[in-house]
Structures are given as structure tokens and as C-alpha cells.
Design an enzyme around this catalytic site. Sequence first.
Site, PDB file in Angstrom:
ATOM      1  N   HIS A  37      -1.691  -2.518  -2.589  1.00  0.00           N
ATOM      2  CA  HIS A  37      -0.976  -3.373  -1.646  1.00  0.00           C
ATOM      3  C   HIS A  37       0.443  -2.841  -1.472  1.00  0.00           C
ATOM      4  O   HIS A  37       0.904  -2.015  -2.257  1.00  0.00           O
ATOM      5  CB  HIS A  37      -0.915  -4.822  -2.165  1.00  0.00           C
ATOM      6  CG  HIS A  37      -0.087  -4.933  -3.402  1.00  0.00           C
ATOM      7  ND1 HIS A  37      -0.582  -4.644  -4.659  1.00  0.00           N
ATOM      8  CD2 HIS A  37       1.220  -5.254  -3.572  1.00  0.00           C
ATOM      9  CE1 HIS A  37       0.388  -4.792  -5.555  1.00  0.00           C
ATOM     10  NE2 HIS A  37       1.491  -5.161  -4.918  1.00  0.00           N
ATOM     11  N   HIS A 120       6.267   0.986  -0.357  1.00  0.00           N
ATOM     12  CA  HIS A 120       5.387   1.919  -1.061  1.00  0.00           C
ATOM     13  C   HIS A 120       4.149   1.181  -1.544  1.00  0.00           C
ATOM     14  O   HIS A 120       4.117  -0.049  -1.584  1.00  0.00           O
ATOM     15  CB  HIS A 120       6.111   2.547  -2.254  1.00  0.00           C
ATOM     16  CG  HIS A 120       6.409   1.562  -3.330  1.00  0.00           C
ATOM     17  ND1 HIS A 120       7.488   0.684  -3.277  1.00  0.00           N
ATOM     18  CD2 HIS A 120       5.755   1.264  -4.489  1.00  0.00           C
ATOM     19  CE1 HIS A 120       7.478  -0.085  -4.345  1.00  0.00           C
ATOM     20  NE2 HIS A 120       6.439   0.236  -5.099  1.00  0.00           N
TER      21      HIS A 120
END
EC number: 3.1.4.58
Length: 179
Positions: A37, A120
Site C-alpha cells: 500500500h 512510496h
Amino acid sequence: MPRIFTGLEVPEAIGDDLARLRGGLLGARWVEPEDYHLTLRFVGDVDDRTANEIADLLYAVRKRAIEVTLTGLGAFGGDRPRSLFVAVKQTQPLMELQAEHERIMRRVGLAPETRKFIPHITLARLGRDTTARTAADWLALRGLFLSRTFIVPSFVLFSSKESVGGGPYLVEESYPLAA
């Protein structure tokens, strides 16, 4: 509710591609592909009242679907690497969505996030025995990372149990973004 955070889910096909990067680094604790995620705002452990207030306020977010572009691999921690990640391009829509989540968290009385938002997707958490050299070698061997782009139609309120290395993550609520 346990520990919570907001984020963007990674489509299964992209997760499968990222999972092929796993391995080859002693001491790495690899994130499970179903747990990939992009965190928008980490909240942490809050009481049920605060969690419910956050869940309700997130419904007011009105943003368009977001294009997410994966741009390369990296490591956080410099001389003492802590994690390996896939970098995500900082686009205006992504940064605006993250800023909206930050405003909501401050509205419910949470302290502002002190770390700069660097979009990220974490691939692995690294142990104390991982050196900057071994992390750099791992990255160098995967230097031909091909960027990928996907559309995210919603953001999510996740929960997790406190654990070493994170996960498993549960979707508590999903919030659609406009097409």
C-alpha cells in the site's frame, strides 16, 4: 479500533509484479504482496471515538481518481538502512489528497506529522545486520526497474495489529474518488 492509517491500495497485478523483487537480502522481512500500500497518513493507536470521527470526516474528501506512477527502488536509512521501497512519483493530485488527510487528522486533534511525505510502497523492513553496502548491492541488481502506472479509484482507512514488520492490514472503510 486498533492502530489505523489512511492509504492507497495497490492493484493485485502490480502487487504480483512487485512480489517478484522479494528475496536475495539476508535479514529482510518482506511485506506480503496483499499488504502492499501507499500510506497517506499514519494515525497510530487511537480510541474508538477518535477512529469513528476520522472515518466519518474522510467521507467529506472530494478528489478525483489518482494516477500513481512507480518510478524506481530505494532504501530509507542511509548508512543504517531500515527499509526497501518502491518510489512513487509526487504528483499534485497525490500531494493534495495527502494534505487533505493531514488537515482532517489535525481537525480531530492529532499532532501534525513531523516527517516529510515521501510517497512510496514498502517492500521490506531491514534488520540491524543489513549494511548500507548489502542494501546498495540489492538495489543495484534490480536497477532496471520498469516504472508502472495505475489508476487508484479510492483511498482506504486501514487498521493493523501492532507487530514486527507491519501487517496484516485490514480495510476498515473504502472511500471512492470521483472518476
